[in-house]
Design an enzyme around this catalytic site. Sequence first.
Site, PDB file in Angstrom:
ATOM      1  N   SER A  39       0.865  -1.181   0.000  1.00  0.00           N
ATOM      2  CA  SER A  39       0.000   0.000   0.000  1.00  0.00           C
ATOM      3  C   SER A  39       0.905   1.234   0.000  1.00  0.00           C
ATOM      4  O   SER A  39       0.921   2.013   0.949  1.00  0.00           O
ATOM      5  CB  SER A  39      -0.919  -0.011   1.218  1.00  0.00           C
ATOM      6  OG  SER A  39      -0.177   0.043   2.420  1.00  0.00           O
ATOM      7  N   HIS A 151      -3.316  -6.294   2.597  1.00  0.00           N
ATOM      8  CA  HIS A 151      -2.432  -7.328   3.149  1.00  0.00           C
ATOM      9  C   HIS A 151      -3.132  -8.655   3.421  1.00  0.00           C
ATOM     10  O   HIS A 151      -2.541  -9.584   3.951  1.00  0.00           O
ATOM     11  CB  HIS A 151      -1.778  -6.838   4.450  1.00  0.00           C
ATOM     12  CG  HIS A 151      -0.900  -5.647   4.251  1.00  0.00           C
ATOM     13  ND1 HIS A 151      -0.461  -4.859   5.293  1.00  0.00           N
ATOM     14  CD2 HIS A 151      -0.362  -5.104   3.130  1.00  0.00           C
ATOM     15  CE1 HIS A 151       0.296  -3.884   4.820  1.00  0.00           C
ATOM     16  NE2 HIS A 151       0.362  -4.001   3.515  1.00  0.00           N
ATOM     17  N   GLU A 160      -4.673  -2.608   9.151  1.00  0.00           N
ATOM     18  CA  GLU A 160      -3.926  -3.167  10.274  1.00  0.00           C
ATOM     19  C   GLU A 160      -4.635  -2.934  11.602  1.00  0.00           C
ATOM     20  O   GLU A 160      -5.025  -1.816  11.918  1.00  0.00           O
ATOM     21  CB  GLU A 160      -2.524  -2.537  10.339  1.00  0.00           C
ATOM     22  CG  GLU A 160      -1.772  -2.739   9.043  1.00  0.00           C
ATOM     23  CD  GLU A 160      -0.404  -2.077   9.020  1.00  0.00           C
ATOM     24  OE1 GLU A 160       0.089  -1.661  10.084  1.00  0.00           O
ATOM     25  OE2 GLU A 160       0.163  -1.988   7.916  1.00  0.00           O
ATOM     26  N   GLU A 203       1.755  -9.644   6.968  1.00  0.00           N
ATOM     27  CA  GLU A 203       2.601  -9.225   8.084  1.00  0.00           C
ATOM     28  C   GLU A 203       2.493 -10.158   9.277  1.00  0.00           C
ATOM     29  O   GLU A 203       2.826  -9.794  10.410  1.00  0.00           O
ATOM     30  CB  GLU A 203       2.258  -7.773   8.477  1.00  0.00           C
ATOM     31  CG  GLU A 203       2.499  -6.820   7.312  1.00  0.00           C
ATOM     32  CD  GLU A 203       2.398  -5.352   7.686  1.00  0.00           C
ATOM     33  OE1 GLU A 203       1.885  -5.044   8.780  1.00  0.00           O
ATOM     34  OE2 GLU A 203       2.846  -4.519   6.877  1.00  0.00           O
ATOM     35  N   ASP A 239      -4.112   1.004  11.494  1.00  0.00           N
ATOM     36  CA  ASP A 239      -3.644   1.674  10.284  1.00  0.00           C
ATOM     37  C   ASP A 239      -4.732   1.505   9.240  1.00  0.00           C
ATOM     38  O   ASP A 239      -4.926   0.408   8.709  1.00  0.00           O
ATOM     39  CB  ASP A 239      -2.318   1.079   9.781  1.00  0.00           C
ATOM     40  CG  ASP A 239      -1.832   1.773   8.505  1.00  0.00           C
ATOM     41  OD1 ASP A 239      -2.469   2.770   8.086  1.00  0.00           O
ATOM     42  OD2 ASP A 239      -0.823   1.320   7.928  1.00  0.00           O
ATOM     43  N   GLU A 280      -3.433   5.500  12.132  1.00  0.00           N
ATOM     44  CA  GLU A 280      -2.536   5.894  11.048  1.00  0.00           C
ATOM     45  C   GLU A 280      -3.334   6.045   9.752  1.00  0.00           C
ATOM     46  O   GLU A 280      -4.260   5.271   9.508  1.00  0.00           O
ATOM     47  CB  GLU A 280      -1.484   4.779  10.922  1.00  0.00           C
ATOM     48  CG  GLU A 280      -0.439   4.966   9.854  1.00  0.00           C
ATOM     49  CD  GLU A 280       0.505   3.746   9.841  1.00  0.00           C
ATOM     50  OE1 GLU A 280       0.740   3.128  10.908  1.00  0.00           O
ATOM     51  OE2 GLU A 280       0.985   3.405   8.745  1.00  0.00           O
ATOM     52  N   ASP A 306       1.535   8.301   7.479  1.00  0.00           N
ATOM     53  CA  ASP A 306       2.429   7.366   6.773  1.00  0.00           C
ATOM     54  C   ASP A 306       2.459   7.785   5.302  1.00  0.00           C
ATOM     55  O   ASP A 306       3.348   8.522   4.868  1.00  0.00           O
ATOM     56  CB  ASP A 306       1.918   5.935   6.978  1.00  0.00           C
ATOM     57  CG  ASP A 306       2.607   4.918   6.080  1.00  0.00           C
ATOM     58  OD1 ASP A 306       3.665   5.234   5.515  1.00  0.00           O
ATOM     59  OD2 ASP A 306       2.088   3.786   5.942  1.00  0.00           O
ATOM     60  N   LYS A 331       9.650   5.197   7.522  1.00  0.00           N
ATOM     61  CA  LYS A 331      10.029   4.033   6.710  1.00  0.00           C
ATOM     62  C   LYS A 331      11.223   4.439   5.857  1.00  0.00           C
ATOM     63  O   LYS A 331      11.100   5.321   4.993  1.00  0.00           O
ATOM     64  CB  LYS A 331       8.872   3.650   5.782  1.00  0.00           C
ATOM     65  CG  LYS A 331       7.661   3.031   6.476  1.00  0.00           C
ATOM     66  CD  LYS A 331       6.506   2.936   5.490  1.00  0.00           C
ATOM     67  CE  LYS A 331       5.408   2.011   5.966  1.00  0.00           C
ATOM     68  NZ  LYS A 331       4.170   2.169   5.139  1.00  0.00           N
ATOM     69  N   HIS A 359       8.528  -1.229   9.535  1.00  0.00           N
ATOM     70  CA  HIS A 359       8.870  -2.172   8.457  1.00  0.00           C
ATOM     71  C   HIS A 359       8.006  -1.874   7.226  1.00  0.00           C
ATOM     72  O   HIS A 359       7.206  -0.930   7.236  1.00  0.00           O
ATOM     73  CB  HIS A 359       8.595  -3.602   8.953  1.00  0.00           C
ATOM     74  CG  HIS A 359       7.124  -3.878   9.166  1.00  0.00           C
ATOM     75  ND1 HIS A 359       6.589  -5.124   9.254  1.00  0.00           N
ATOM     76  CD2 HIS A 359       6.069  -3.019   9.303  1.00  0.00           C
ATOM     77  CE1 HIS A 359       5.276  -5.048   9.432  1.00  0.00           C
ATOM     78  NE2 HIS A 359       4.942  -3.787   9.463  1.00  0.00           N
ATOM     79  N   LYS A 382       6.845  -0.554  14.625  1.00  0.00           N
ATOM     80  CA  LYS A 382       5.749  -1.313  14.039  1.00  0.00           C
ATOM     81  C   LYS A 382       6.375  -2.319  13.078  1.00  0.00           C
ATOM     82  O   LYS A 382       6.952  -1.938  12.067  1.00  0.00           O
ATOM     83  CB  LYS A 382       4.831  -0.327  13.306  1.00  0.00           C
ATOM     84  CG  LYS A 382       3.905  -0.937  12.295  1.00  0.00           C
ATOM     85  CD  LYS A 382       2.913   0.074  11.785  1.00  0.00           C
ATOM     86  CE  LYS A 382       2.850   0.015  10.265  1.00  0.00           C
ATOM     87  NZ  LYS A 382       1.629   0.605   9.718  1.00  0.00           N
TER      88      LYS A 382
HETATM   89  P1  PGA Z   1       3.011  -1.275   3.164  1.00  0.00           P
HETATM   90  O1  PGA Z   1       2.125  -1.286   4.479  1.00  0.00           O
HETATM   91  O2  PGA Z   1       4.392  -1.666   3.531  1.00  0.00           O
HETATM   92  O3  PGA Z   1       2.307  -2.284   2.295  1.00  0.00           O
HETATM   93  O4  PGA Z   1       2.929   0.119   2.603  1.00  0.00           O
HETATM   94  C1  PGA Z   1       2.564  -0.785   5.699  1.00  0.00           C
HETATM   95  C2  PGA Z   1       1.824   0.444   6.092  1.00  0.00           C
HETATM   96  O5  PGA Z   1       0.945   0.947   5.355  1.00  0.00           O
HETATM   97  O6  PGA Z   1       2.118   1.007   7.156  1.00  0.00           O
HETATM   98 ZN    ZN Z   2       0.549   2.650   6.922  1.00  0.00          ZN
END
Ligand code: PGA
Ligand code: ZN
Length: 414
Positions: A39, A151, A160, A203, A239, A280, A306, A331, A359, A382
């Site tokens: 995503s 996911h 999430e 995940e 999230d 998030e 994010d 990230k 991650h 996370k």
């Molecule tokens: P992604 O998901 O690594 O698929 O972007 C993680 C997130 O959205 O925090």
């Molecule tokens: Zn996110």
Amino acid sequence: KIENIHAREIIDSRGNPTVEVDVFTGNGFGRSSVPSGASTGTNEALELRDKDERYRGKGVISAVDNVNNTIKNELLGMDVRYQRQIDGLLIDLDGTDNKMNLGANAILGVSMAIAKAAADSLNIPLYTHLGGTNSFNLPVPTMNVLNGGEHAGNKLAIQEFMIQPKEAGSFTESMQMGVETYHALGKILESKYGPAATNVGDEGGYAPPIDVTSDALDCLVNAVEEAGYSETDITIGLDAAASEFFDGNSYSIDGKVMDSSELMDYYLELLDTYPILSIEDPFHEEAFEDFAELTREAWNTIIVGDDLFVTNVNRLSRGIEMDAANGLLLKVNQIGTISESFDAASMANRNGYNVIVSHRSGETEDSIISDISVALGADMIKTGAPARSERTSKYNQLLRIEENLGDVSRFMQL
Ligand code: PGA
Ligand code: ZN
């Protein structure tokens, strides 16, 4: 001094190719590999993929070649301790805002392997090399125990559902609380939805056939209780990754179509009902105004950007000006170098934002983000469920760091 750099193509946790880089000095070695999102935010640095017949277009040979030729030629002979200078050189060498020339995956692989080679050459822990001798804070884990969105194959819009074992004396104790709750959740899901409900998503969190957000949250609350903990011991993080259920006009969630103000009310009701500490990406990735309104309304909730910020100081400073959030998801591959990620974290810290090191849904066995979280004194990390090795490699590294720090370690208080 950097004596050699070598990149290769390896396979990540979703079975896709990614870049791994080795850096050799006279007396040290560093190896690091690059994660990959599903995503992904539109404004992330560019992940260079070959787009040819190999691996359904997902090969990374061009990024690997960029490391083994252009980047290697430039960096050979440099002092591996000078992370910031090296990152600056990589940024200049690429010359674009989103690292599309060399690929953020090529650049990040080198940036991370340089950090590891430096720590190894200096014979000090990586978190000490990156953060200095005052790096002794262990982050609260925010564990994604129930997967939805991009996911998982279920109908949950929210991506999430995380548990945050925060009332613990140590990271080690927090892990135990999280793991016990994860297993309690598995039992609850199995009895309610059958054995297939404990199959896991990208995940490592369960991916049960649940359609509605509140049903998932009820299971989480029950699991915390079943495991013997309270709503303050273990809070919940969401999230939404809302760009993924936004069609340009409205949001589709729980079988309903909502505009942003309906979605706002929807979140405020969830916050009233459940012990949720953080949300998030509650709105799509350009909805700075809606983020700001929710941050105002839900003043005691951590609102995390994010896809909104993509670990980019330009987008973060716009958010700070507008009070669009109070948490930064960090990230490293969204921006492409260690130094730029650290810049985003210090801007966040200076402005009273929580920092959550993260991650990606596509990961490798590399645990560098654990050292980064301690180096930054991050509030949370996370990194998925406490299951599947590409997730546990990070948690396990934090267990080692806490052991290594011994008496001087401190578990972050949120
Ligand atoms: P992604 O998901 O690594 O698929 O972007 C993680 C997130 O959205 O925090
Ligand atoms: Zn996110």
